[in-house]
Design a protein around this motif. Structure first.
Motif, mmCIF file in Angstrom:
data_model
loop_
_atom_site.group_PDB
_atom_site.id
_atom_site.type_symbol
_atom_site.label_atom_id
_atom_site.label_comp_id
_atom_site.label_asym_id
_atom_site.label_seq_id
_atom_site.Cartn_x
_atom_site.Cartn_y
_atom_site.Cartn_z
ATOM 1 N N GLY A 98 0.805 -1.219 0.000
ATOM 2 C CA GLY A 98 0.000 0.000 0.000
ATOM 3 C C GLY A 98 0.835 1.265 0.000
ATOM 4 O O GLY A 98 2.070 1.240 -0.003
ATOM 5 N N LYS A 99 0.148 2.373 0.017
ATOM 6 C CA LYS A 99 0.780 3.686 -0.074
ATOM 7 C C LYS A 99 1.514 4.055 1.212
ATOM 8 O O LYS A 99 2.574 4.669 1.203
ATOM 9 C CB LYS A 99 -0.300 4.739 -0.379
ATOM 10 N N TYR A 100 0.935 3.691 2.364
ATOM 11 C CA TYR A 100 1.520 4.050 3.662
ATOM 12 C C TYR A 100 1.894 2.832 4.507
ATOM 13 O O TYR A 100 2.831 2.904 5.304
ATOM 14 C CB TYR A 100 0.554 4.947 4.438
ATOM 15 N N ARG A 101 1.182 1.715 4.354
ATOM 16 C CA ARG A 101 1.500 0.528 5.165
ATOM 17 C C ARG A 101 2.940 0.076 4.972
ATOM 18 O O ARG A 101 3.576 -0.426 5.905
ATOM 19 C CB ARG A 101 0.566 -0.632 4.804
ATOM 20 N N VAL A 102 3.473 0.269 3.777
ATOM 21 C CA VAL A 102 4.830 -0.171 3.483
ATOM 22 C C VAL A 102 5.848 0.476 4.421
ATOM 23 O O VAL A 102 6.863 -0.130 4.779
ATOM 24 C CB VAL A 102 5.175 0.133 2.004
ATOM 25 N N PHE A 103 5.564 1.694 4.892
ATOM 26 C CA PHE A 103 6.516 2.397 5.753
ATOM 27 C C PHE A 103 6.399 1.987 7.223
ATOM 28 O O PHE A 103 7.289 2.297 8.013
ATOM 29 C CB PHE A 103 6.323 3.911 5.621
ATOM 30 N N VAL A 104 5.307 1.309 7.576
ATOM 31 C CA VAL A 104 5.148 0.855 8.961
ATOM 32 C C VAL A 104 6.225 -0.172 9.296
ATOM 33 O O VAL A 104 6.634 -0.308 10.452
ATOM 34 C CB VAL A 104 3.735 0.271 9.189
ATOM 35 N N LYS A 105 6.729 -0.874 8.271
ATOM 36 C CA LYS A 105 7.764 -1.885 8.488
ATOM 37 C C LYS A 105 9.084 -1.282 8.966
ATOM 38 O O LYS A 105 9.979 -2.005 9.396
ATOM 39 C CB LYS A 105 7.994 -2.679 7.200
ATOM 40 N N LEU A 106 9.209 0.039 8.910
ATOM 41 C CA LEU A 106 10.428 0.702 9.399
ATOM 42 C C LEU A 106 10.443 0.828 10.917
ATOM 43 O O LEU A 106 11.353 1.444 11.475
ATOM 44 C CB LEU A 106 10.554 2.096 8.766
ATOM 45 N N ALA A 107 9.444 0.248 11.580
ATOM 46 C CA ALA A 107 9.364 0.342 13.046
ATOM 47 C C ALA A 107 10.633 -0.171 13.712
ATOM 48 O O ALA A 107 11.182 0.473 14.622
ATOM 49 C CB ALA A 107 8.138 -0.435 13.545
ATOM 50 N N VAL A 108 11.132 -1.329 13.286
ATOM 51 C CA VAL A 108 12.290 -1.948 13.941
ATOM 52 C C VAL A 108 13.567 -1.123 13.740
ATOM 53 O O VAL A 108 14.240 -0.781 14.717
ATOM 54 C CB VAL A 108 12.471 -3.405 13.463
ATOM 55 N N PRO A 109 13.937 -0.764 12.497
ATOM 56 C CA PRO A 109 15.137 0.079 12.354
ATOM 57 C C PRO A 109 14.999 1.429 13.045
ATOM 58 O O PRO A 109 15.973 1.950 13.592
ATOM 59 C CB PRO A 109 15.297 0.241 10.834
ATOM 60 N N SER A 110 13.793 1.981 13.043
ATOM 61 C CA SER A 110 13.572 3.259 13.735
ATOM 62 C C SER A 110 13.817 3.109 15.235
ATOM 63 O O SER A 110 14.481 3.948 15.857
ATOM 64 C CB SER A 110 12.141 3.746 13.486
ATOM 65 N N GLY A 111 13.296 2.024 15.831
ATOM 66 C CA GLY A 111 13.499 1.785 17.254
ATOM 67 C C GLY A 111 14.963 1.571 17.596
ATOM 68 O O GLY A 111 15.469 2.090 18.605
ATOM 69 N N ALA A 112 15.673 0.803 16.753
ATOM 70 C CA ALA A 112 17.099 0.550 16.992
ATOM 71 C C ALA A 112 17.904 1.854 16.941
ATOM 72 O O ALA A 112 18.785 2.090 17.780
ATOM 73 C CB ALA A 112 17.622 -0.442 15.958
ATOM 74 N N LEU A 113 17.601 2.709 15.969
ATOM 75 C CA LEU A 113 18.293 3.998 15.864
ATOM 76 C C LEU A 113 17.981 4.896 17.056
ATOM 77 O O LEU A 113 18.847 5.638 17.532
ATOM 78 C CB LEU A 113 17.895 4.691 14.556
ATOM 79 N N SER A 114 16.743 4.848 17.557
ATOM 80 C CA SER A 114 16.366 5.656 18.720
ATOM 81 C C SER A 114 17.148 5.232 19.959
ATOM 82 O O SER A 114 17.611 6.081 20.736
ATOM 83 C CB SER A 114 14.865 5.543 18.989
ATOM 84 N N LEU A 115 17.302 3.927 20.150
ATOM 85 C CA LEU A 115 18.072 3.429 21.299
ATOM 86 C C LEU A 115 19.541 3.832 21.182
ATOM 87 O O LEU A 115 20.174 4.218 22.173
ATOM 88 C CB LEU A 115 17.941 1.907 21.400
ATOM 89 N N PHE A 116 20.075 3.743 19.974
ATOM 90 C CA PHE A 116 21.468 4.171 19.761
ATOM 91 C C PHE A 116 21.622 5.661 20.066
ATOM 92 O O PHE A 116 22.569 6.080 20.750
ATOM 93 C CB PHE A 116 21.883 3.883 18.317
ATOM 94 N N ALA A 117 20.683 6.463 19.569
ATOM 95 C CA ALA A 117 20.740 7.908 19.802
ATOM 96 C C ALA A 117 20.596 8.244 21.282
ATOM 97 O O ALA A 117 21.165 9.228 21.763
ATOM 98 C CB ALA A 117 19.635 8.598 18.999
ATOM 99 N N LEU A 118 19.860 7.440 22.003
ATOM 100 C CA LEU A 118 19.610 7.695 23.417
ATOM 101 C C LEU A 118 20.840 7.406 24.276
ATOM 102 O O LEU A 118 21.144 8.143 25.217
ATOM 103 C CB LEU A 118 18.434 6.828 23.867
#
Length: 736
Positions: A98-118
């Motif tokens: 889909g148009k937006y569902r495809v980007f929901v899969k970025l949840a895991v890399p986004s979370g990993a980057l947030s922990l690294f940044a923290l």
């Protein structure tokens, strides 16, 4: 009340997996979107941004106001550079997800980057390396996190084509996902009291609390990916590529979009008051951070009640009326806060409660944004989403570049230069009064600015002229156009076809009727009967308006202008691709100016179409061997069903989809004027003989009814099977 609650519960159970008649979304999907959105809000609770009042970069790591502004401008420039790419990705990415569902899969890399940044050791670095690290980490983490949050939050725009249903979904999901800031708003101040002596701006406070939110949020947000479907009303047969320049030009003419933008761009003024309560507790020591956390959480959750009432208020006032009412009330709330905040904590709480009570942005603003995008599709003929963000980024970024200087200037004028935070402390470390503090003087100025901003926020919405009835008519017309194109291509589904045929039947039923006047008093009718009668009258008048709107659509090519426009379309469609012997642009420019907005829009489209013929000729001349490698929508969809059991199969599938997408995009770009011209001819021929278009309705309705009965029976059988399994497990446990 008990009967109402029972009725609601019975309705939820009945339509848990299958939507009710007239709706598109089952209640299970409401829950999955809400849980996914709540998870996203928790997972993105931490981010690195450069703003004067940012709790992390400004208050915790003590970046100077000058550096915050500089890096803020650099981020704006990067946003300018990336905006066209982002728009292109949104408008042209073809994914089975889909148009937006495809980007929901970025949840895991986004979370990993947030922990690294923290957990990056900023505090061990000297100032300049720390700032550079913040910037680099923040850009990478922010970009991935931005796509992830866009994917989840924008699902609400495409979950249903029904505006009223979208409002209900937005209300439910907003009530759920707004629990995230409530939770963090309560726990962070309370835990800072417990673990950091009330030091809210301490990096240890972040590292103790935020990781759990991020991990839990990432897991929860996947519910939006696995449990939500997109329902954009676009023809399946459509293969044209949305050019960025054309999309930007179309969006820039959308008055409704600019009205919403001006409301957002003024937030720098109205939001000036937002620091008041936090600063009073942290710098003014008017109470403990635990007290602040409780007050902040209770006042924040007050918005729940207005969100619950939002569908009812929108029904009564319309979206424009609701928005105006909300903005006018914000003026009086800000004034009350300015006059009373020094008197007692109770008054601060009351006005913050009222301010947040009406903070229904998640419902009303998103509902209006959805309507604006639908209207854009109606006037331009293409579904454009990404280019809204580009225009907002460029123009909004330019506005922000100026307005971002305003708040630091106010701070500096009132004794706070952004480096020495001690001037905000009302009391010294030993508890004595700090005679040099500027806290209350600065807050007075911020409240005055916020009041002026609240007044300005009211003005643009008087120009908003898309009514609820017109929005419904727009959706019916979009469905009609989509159905006509797909029927011609042999890709029309019974559900869409039947819905369009029902809309045509309603048009024929109401087109010759006259509007009725609402009854103010009638001795023969009781209060309830009078209310029901007026409701019927409103429904009657609404259907008459929609019927007239649809009739204008069916007659759009029957006017003198429409005749000339179709003549030009036939000339373009019948010409050989790449042939520029005929000066189509000259013919398009000579078309009549048009007597209404729709005709003027068609004239503009004709000129763009004629100019696109020349661009096509240049492309064909450069790459004659690859231009006509088109691929049908049916063939393209079948590629996503290829097997992927082995690594080699998955690789081959990716290669084939990538190649097909390239061919599809190239074909759509080069052949766009010819495809566009043929599309108008298809609509013209269908509109001329609309009764023939609807001739297969009885058979399609019969097939659809059978399909729905089968789906209902399958759902009931599955529910009965689950119930039997549960009972069997219980009996097994009892036997043990």
């Amino acid at each position: 009340m008990i009967e109402k609650i029972k009725g609601i519960l019975n309705e939820i159970i009945a339509y848990w997996r299958v939507p009710a008649s007239g709706d598109s979304v089952a209640y299970r999907e409401y829950l999955m979107l809400s849980v996914g959105w709540l998870g996203m809000r928790l997972a993105t609770v931490f981010g690195i941004t450069f703003a004067v009042n940012n709790p992390f970069t400004a208050m915790t790591l003590h970046m100077t106001h000058r550096d915050l502004l500089i890096f803020g401008y650099i981020c704006t420039a990067i946003g300018y550079a990336l905006a066209p790419l982002n728009a292109y990705i949104i408008d042209n990415l073809h994914s089975r997800d889909g148009k937006y569902r495809v980007f929901v899969k970025l949840a895991v890399p986004s979370g990993a980057l947030s922990l690294f940044a923290l957990f990056y050791p900023y505090e061990k670095l000297s100032y300049i390396p720390m700032v550079i690290s913040l910037f680099l980490i923040g850009q990478i983490q922010g970009y991935v996190q931005g796509w992830y949050s866009t994917g989840v939050s924008n699902l609400v725009y495409v979950i249903s084509p029904n505006s009223r249903e979208r409002v209900r979904i937005m209300t439910v999901s907003s009530l759920v996902h707004n629990f995230a800031p409530s939770l963090t708003g309560l726990l962070i101040p309370v835990l800072s009291d417990v673990f950091a002596d009330g030091d809210l701006y301490n990096i240890k406070t972040y590292r103790m609390i935020y990781p759990a939110f991020i991990v839990i949020g990432v897991i929860m947000s996947m519910a939006a990916y696995y449990g939500v479907s997109e329902r954009i009303v676009v023809p399946k047969s459509r293969v044209t590529k949305v050019g960025l320049a054309d999309a930007l030009k179309a969006v820039s003419k959308n008055k409704l979009f600019w009205i919403k933008c001006t409301d957002n761009w003024n937030n720098f003024m109205e939001d000036s008051k937002n620091v008041l309560m936090q600063w009073l507790f942290y710098y003014g020591k008017v109470g403990s951070m635990t007290t602040y956390g409780v007050m902040d959480t209770l006042s924040y959750n007050s918005s729940m009640w207005a969100m619950l009432a939002s569908p009812w208020l929108i029904d009564k006032l319309g979206k424009k009326g609701f928005k105006l009412t909300k903005n006018i009330l914000q003026v009086f709330i800000t004034l009350g806060l300015a006059l009373t905040y020094k008197k007692s904590l109770a008054l601060i709480f009351v006005f913050y409660f009222l301010n947040r009570f009406w903070e229904t942005t998640e419902v009303i603003d998103r509902a209006m944004e959805s309507d604006i995008r639908d209207y854009q599709q109606y006037i331009s003929g293409e579904r454009i989403d990404g280019s809204f963000g580009v225009v907002d980024t460029y123009v909004g970024g330019a506005v922000g570049a100026v307005t971002n200087l305003f708040v630091p200037w106010v701070y500096k004028r009132n004794g706070f230069d952004g480096t020495d935070y001690s001037v905000l402390n009302v009391y010294n470390e030993n508890g004595t009064y700090n005679s040099g503090n500027v806290l209350y003087t600065l807050l007075d100025k911020l409240l005055m600015i916020s009041l002026i901003g609240a007044v300005i926020d009211v003005l643009p919405w008087f120009l908003y002229d898309l009514t609820e009835t017109e929005q419904k008519a727009v959706i019916r017309v979009i469905r009609l156009r989509s159905a006509v194109e797909d029927k011609k291509a042999g890709l029309l589904e019974d559900e869409v076809y039947c819905e369009v045929c029902q809309a045509l039947e309603l048009m024929n039923e109401y087109i010759d009727k006259e509007k009725l006047v609402l009854i103010k008093k009638d001795p023969a009718l009781g209060k309830k009967e009078l209310k029901l009668k007026n409701k019927e009258i409103k429904k009657n008048n609404e259907e008459i308006e929609i019927a007239e709107f649809m009739k204008r659509e069916l007659n759009r090519y029957g006017t003198s202008f429409g005749t000339e426009f179709i003549k030009l379309c036939r000339m373009i469609a019948q010409s050989e691709a790449g042939d520029t012997q005929t000066d189509f642009e000259k013919i398009a420019v000579s078309l009549p100016q048009g007597e209404c907005k729709e005709e003027r829009t068609l004239r503009s489209e004709a000129i763009n179409m004629a100019r696109a013929v020349k661009r096509s000729a240049r492309e064909i001349e450069k790459h004659p061997e690859s231009v006509f490698e088109g691929i049908s929508a049916d063939e393209y969809e079948k590629l996503f069903d290829l097997p992927e059991e082995t690594k080699e199969q998955r690789r081959q599938k990716r290669i084939k989809i990538k190649e097909a997408t390239r061919r599809r995009n190239r074909f759509g770009k080069v052949m766009k004027p010819y495809i566009g011209a043929r599309r108008h001819i298809v609509l013209f021929e269908a509109y001329e003989n609309i009764s023939s278009f609807a001739g297969e309705y009885p058979q399609a309705k019969q097939r659809l009814d059978k399909k729905r009965l089968d789906e209902k029976k399958a759902a009931e059988d599955a529910a009965a099977k689950r119930k039997q399994e549960i009972q069997a497990r219980r009996l097994k446990k009892q036997a043990k």
